[in-house]
Motif scaffolding. Sequence first.
Motif, PDB file in Angstrom:
ATOM      1  N   GLY A  79     -12.772   4.911  20.837  1.00  0.00           N
ATOM      2  CA  GLY A  79     -11.616   5.749  20.544  1.00  0.00           C
ATOM      3  C   GLY A  79     -11.531   6.110  19.074  1.00  0.00           C
ATOM      4  N   ALA A  80     -11.769   5.128  18.204  1.00  0.00           N
ATOM      5  CA  ALA A  80     -11.710   5.383  16.760  1.00  0.00           C
ATOM      6  C   ALA A  80     -12.762   6.409  16.337  1.00  0.00           C
ATOM      7  CB  ALA A  80     -11.903   4.082  15.987  1.00  0.00           C
ATOM      8  N   THR A  81     -13.973   6.275  16.861  1.00  0.00           N
ATOM      9  CA  THR A  81     -15.046   7.206  16.522  1.00  0.00           C
ATOM     10  C   THR A  81     -14.741   8.605  17.045  1.00  0.00           C
ATOM     11  OG1 THR A  81     -16.572   5.339  16.786  1.00  0.00           O
ATOM     12  CG2 THR A  81     -17.541   7.517  16.519  1.00  0.00           C
ATOM     13  N   GLY A 108      -6.265  17.186   3.262  1.00  0.00           N
ATOM     14  CA  GLY A 108      -5.749  16.173   4.185  1.00  0.00           C
ATOM     15  C   GLY A 108      -6.760  15.685   5.202  1.00  0.00           C
ATOM     16  N   LEU A 109      -8.040  16.040   5.024  1.00  0.00           N
ATOM     17  CA  LEU A 109      -9.056  15.601   5.997  1.00  0.00           C
ATOM     18  C   LEU A 109      -9.127  14.087   6.076  1.00  0.00           C
ATOM     19  CD1 LEU A 109     -11.447  16.051   7.906  1.00  0.00           C
ATOM     20  CD2 LEU A 109     -12.942  16.202   5.898  1.00  0.00           C
ATOM     21  N   GLU A 110      -9.125  13.429   4.922  1.00  0.00           N
ATOM     22  CA  GLU A 110      -9.222  11.959   4.898  1.00  0.00           C
ATOM     23  C   GLU A 110      -8.048  11.326   5.645  1.00  0.00           C
ATOM     24  OE1 GLU A 110      -8.616   8.415   1.589  1.00  0.00           O
ATOM     25  OE2 GLU A 110      -7.701  10.406   1.442  1.00  0.00           O
ATOM     26  N   ALA A 111      -6.832  11.806   5.355  1.00  0.00           N
ATOM     27  CA  ALA A 111      -5.647  11.260   6.021  1.00  0.00           C
ATOM     28  C   ALA A 111      -5.676  11.552   7.520  1.00  0.00           C
ATOM     29  CB  ALA A 111      -4.374  11.831   5.392  1.00  0.00           C
ATOM     30  N   THR A 112      -6.171  12.732   7.880  1.00  0.00           N
ATOM     31  CA  THR A 112      -6.269  13.101   9.298  1.00  0.00           C
ATOM     32  C   THR A 112      -7.264  12.206  10.018  1.00  0.00           C
ATOM     33  OG1 THR A 112      -5.747  15.401   8.735  1.00  0.00           O
ATOM     34  CG2 THR A 112      -6.708  15.000  10.897  1.00  0.00           C
ATOM     35  N   MET A 113      -8.391  11.913   9.377  1.00  0.00           N
ATOM     36  CA  MET A 113      -9.379  11.027   9.988  1.00  0.00           C
ATOM     37  C   MET A 113      -8.792   9.648  10.237  1.00  0.00           C
ATOM     38  SD  MET A 113     -12.746  12.175   7.780  1.00  0.00           S
ATOM     39  CE  MET A 113     -13.831  10.949   8.493  1.00  0.00           C
ATOM     40  N   LEU A 114      -8.044   9.134   9.261  1.00  0.00           N
ATOM     41  CA  LEU A 114      -7.420   7.821   9.421  1.00  0.00           C
ATOM     42  C   LEU A 114      -6.343   7.856  10.504  1.00  0.00           C
ATOM     43  CD1 LEU A 114      -7.152   6.838   5.651  1.00  0.00           C
ATOM     44  CD2 LEU A 114      -8.601   5.736   7.374  1.00  0.00           C
ATOM     45  N   ARG A 115      -5.581   8.963  10.538  1.00  0.00           N
ATOM     46  CA  ARG A 115      -4.545   9.090  11.568  1.00  0.00           C
ATOM     47  C   ARG A 115      -5.163   9.114  12.961  1.00  0.00           C
ATOM     48  NH1 ARG A 115      -0.912  14.397  13.020  1.00  0.00           N
ATOM     49  NH2 ARG A 115      -2.999  15.127  13.595  1.00  0.00           N
ATOM     50  N   HIS A 116      -6.187   9.927  13.137  1.00  0.00           N
ATOM     51  CA  HIS A 116      -6.783  10.070  14.467  1.00  0.00           C
ATOM     52  C   HIS A 116      -7.586   8.841  14.873  1.00  0.00           C
ATOM     53  CE1 HIS A 116      -5.911  14.312  15.614  1.00  0.00           C
ATOM     54  NE2 HIS A 116      -5.570  14.342  14.333  1.00  0.00           N
ATOM     55  N   ALA A 117      -8.240   8.200  13.917  1.00  0.00           N
ATOM     56  CA  ALA A 117      -8.984   6.981  14.244  1.00  0.00           C
ATOM     57  C   ALA A 117      -8.040   5.886  14.737  1.00  0.00           C
ATOM     58  CB  ALA A 117      -9.767   6.499  13.024  1.00  0.00           C
ATOM     59  N   THR A 118      -6.910   5.701  14.038  1.00  0.00           N
ATOM     60  CA  THR A 118      -5.975   4.647  14.439  1.00  0.00           C
ATOM     61  C   THR A 118      -5.258   4.998  15.739  1.00  0.00           C
ATOM     62  OG1 THR A 118      -4.337   5.606  12.916  1.00  0.00           O
ATOM     63  CG2 THR A 118      -5.584   3.722  12.129  1.00  0.00           C
ATOM     64  N   VAL A 135     -12.257  10.265  14.680  1.00  0.00           N
ATOM     65  CA  VAL A 135     -12.880  10.818  13.472  1.00  0.00           C
ATOM     66  C   VAL A 135     -13.580  12.133  13.803  1.00  0.00           C
ATOM     67  CG1 VAL A 135     -14.673  10.447  11.744  1.00  0.00           C
ATOM     68  CG2 VAL A 135     -13.144   8.575  12.358  1.00  0.00           C
ATOM     69  N   THR A 136     -14.281  12.166  14.931  1.00  0.00           N
ATOM     70  CA  THR A 136     -14.959  13.395  15.367  1.00  0.00           C
ATOM     71  C   THR A 136     -13.959  14.530  15.551  1.00  0.00           C
ATOM     72  OG1 THR A 136     -16.583  12.026  16.551  1.00  0.00           O
ATOM     73  CG2 THR A 136     -16.499  14.362  17.115  1.00  0.00           C
ATOM     74  N   GLU A 137     -12.861  14.210  16.201  1.00  0.00           N
ATOM     75  CA  GLU A 137     -11.808  15.199  16.485  1.00  0.00           C
ATOM     76  C   GLU A 137     -11.197  15.779  15.210  1.00  0.00           C
ATOM     77  OE1 GLU A 137      -7.468  14.979  18.803  1.00  0.00           O
ATOM     78  OE2 GLU A 137      -8.561  13.151  18.251  1.00  0.00           O
ATOM     79  N   SER A 138     -11.116  14.967  14.158  1.00  0.00           N
ATOM     80  CA  SER A 138     -10.452  15.373  12.921  1.00  0.00           C
ATOM     81  C   SER A 138     -11.062  16.624  12.300  1.00  0.00           C
ATOM     82  CB  SER A 138     -10.503  14.230  11.896  1.00  0.00           C
ATOM     83  OG  SER A 138      -9.844  13.090  12.389  1.00  0.00           O
ATOM     84  N   PHE A 139     -12.384  16.745  12.382  1.00  0.00           N
ATOM     85  CA  PHE A 139     -13.046  17.898  11.771  1.00  0.00           C
ATOM     86  C   PHE A 139     -12.641  19.210  12.436  1.00  0.00           C
ATOM     87  CE2 PHE A 139     -15.725  14.361  10.491  1.00  0.00           C
ATOM     88  CZ  PHE A 139     -15.969  14.657   9.159  1.00  0.00           C
ATOM     89  N   VAL A 142       2.509   3.825  16.756  1.00  0.00           N
ATOM     90  CA  VAL A 142       2.886   2.754  15.823  1.00  0.00           C
ATOM     91  C   VAL A 142       1.813   2.587  14.747  1.00  0.00           C
ATOM     92  CG1 VAL A 142       3.286   0.270  15.592  1.00  0.00           C
ATOM     93  CG2 VAL A 142       4.294   1.513  17.509  1.00  0.00           C
ATOM     94  N   PHE A 143       0.562   2.625  15.158  1.00  0.00           N
ATOM     95  CA  PHE A 143      -0.533   2.414  14.215  1.00  0.00           C
ATOM     96  C   PHE A 143      -0.733   3.598  13.260  1.00  0.00           C
ATOM     97  CE2 PHE A 143      -2.488  -0.132  17.927  1.00  0.00           C
ATOM     98  CZ  PHE A 143      -1.788  -1.266  17.544  1.00  0.00           C
ATOM     99  N   CYS A 144      -0.521   4.823  13.741  1.00  0.00           N
ATOM    100  CA  CYS A 144      -0.961   5.989  12.960  1.00  0.00           C
ATOM    101  C   CYS A 144       0.140   6.661  12.153  1.00  0.00           C
ATOM    102  CB  CYS A 144      -1.604   7.019  13.885  1.00  0.00           C
ATOM    103  SG  CYS A 144      -0.435   8.096  14.750  1.00  0.00           S
ATOM    104  N   THR A 145       1.411   6.348  12.387  1.00  0.00           N
ATOM    105  CA  THR A 145       2.496   7.098  11.752  1.00  0.00           C
ATOM    106  C   THR A 145       2.432   7.111  10.225  1.00  0.00           C
ATOM    107  OG1 THR A 145       3.981   6.855  13.638  1.00  0.00           O
ATOM    108  CG2 THR A 145       5.008   7.279  11.513  1.00  0.00           C
ATOM    109  N   PRO A 146       2.172   5.989   9.531  1.00  0.00           N
ATOM    110  CA  PRO A 146       2.089   6.070   8.063  1.00  0.00           C
ATOM    111  C   PRO A 146       1.060   7.088   7.573  1.00  0.00           C
ATOM    112  CG  PRO A 146       2.285   3.788   8.739  1.00  0.00           C
ATOM    113  CD  PRO A 146       2.062   4.585   9.987  1.00  0.00           C
ATOM    114  N   PHE A 147      -0.083   7.159   8.245  1.00  0.00           N
ATOM    115  CA  PHE A 147      -1.097   8.138   7.861  1.00  0.00           C
ATOM    116  C   PHE A 147      -0.627   9.555   8.184  1.00  0.00           C
ATOM    117  CE2 PHE A 147      -3.726   4.283   8.699  1.00  0.00           C
ATOM    118  CZ  PHE A 147      -4.177   4.103   7.403  1.00  0.00           C
ATOM    119  N   ASP A 148       0.168   9.694   9.244  1.00  0.00           N
ATOM    120  CA  ASP A 148       0.692  11.010   9.599  1.00  0.00           C
ATOM    121  C   ASP A 148       1.695  11.499   8.562  1.00  0.00           C
ATOM    122  OD1 ASP A 148       0.826  13.236  11.375  1.00  0.00           O
ATOM    123  OD2 ASP A 148       2.750  12.507  12.111  1.00  0.00           O
ATOM    124  N   VAL A 149       2.526  10.590   8.035  1.00  0.00           N
ATOM    125  CA  VAL A 149       3.506  10.953   7.011  1.00  0.00           C
ATOM    126  C   VAL A 149       2.803  11.492   5.768  1.00  0.00           C
ATOM    127  CG1 VAL A 149       5.257  10.060   5.409  1.00  0.00           C
ATOM    128  CG2 VAL A 149       5.310   9.380   7.827  1.00  0.00           C
TER     129      VAL A 149
END
Length: 297
Positions: free
Chosen positions: A115-117, A165-175, A120-124, A217-224
């Motif tokens: 799911g995490a991988t 925001g690519l980096e933040a998006t990758m972290l959001r989607h991975a989590t 990251v793929t989806e983020s691009f 719960v896991f991804c909201t901080p990265f989404d903010v």
Amino acid sequence: MSDTRPIPFQYQFFSGAIAGVSEILVMYPLDVVKTRMQLQVAGTGEVPYKSMFDCFSRIIKQEGLGRLYRGINAPILMEAPKRAVKFSANDKWGEVYRSWFGVTYMSQPLAILTGATAGVTESFVVVPFELVKIRLQDKTSKYTGVVDVVRKTVQQEGVLAMYNGLEATMLRHATWNAGYFGIIFKIRSMLPEATTKTEKTRNDLISGTIGGTFGTVFCTPFDVVKSRIQNTVKVAGVVPKYNWAVPSLFTVSREEGFMALYKGFLPKVLRLGPGGGILLVVFTGCMDFFRGYHFSN
């Protein structure tokens, strides 16, 4: 017994696309409210939204009901490739990891890694669409539409600014994906095996909703911080306040308190909890339909 026979990629793509568009048509107003709450910064002089309901009420009273759907063109354009990539990448990465680790069946740790991988793929795929959506949803937005955002962003900040925001998006989607697919795997294993279509839909709705809730719960901080990074218009020679994900997390926490990293959590979890259930039900329903069509021909 669930039919899990593999089918060609195009069927996975269309299933993911249909699922994504179905979810967003139902849940989009919650996304607008979530973004508005995330973009509020203490000390700007604006009257803060007291709650999700206050935000809904003020948007409707001050800006009209249609404002809850402002910017929906961007996510609709995004949802088809985004959800298609999410589910198809999750399936493909699952095959890759099972081959690498020499196992036949998926385990929960493998579901989390897969799911995490996939996230990251989806983020691009999603970053440019997310940037357009955020800039249109902002209360102070002066953009007239999707094309206007793209044109002005490229003119003023350069083509690569579409990937702010690519980096933040990758972290959001991975989590989120790790939580979503990992929890789905666990909940499905705990539920009674479905023997009818109704029971299968019930299991998908339950596991998808719980998975979406945990993922949120896991991804909201990265989404903010992603929302703030993407809403910042970069000016040459000026270092943006919100630039990279991790430093932005510390900036928001230091200036506004830790809970500011969960601004917009209620509308987000209300969208992505039940929304995760809708996604899984529609996706698996479409996959079952296409699987039946494929193997009957």
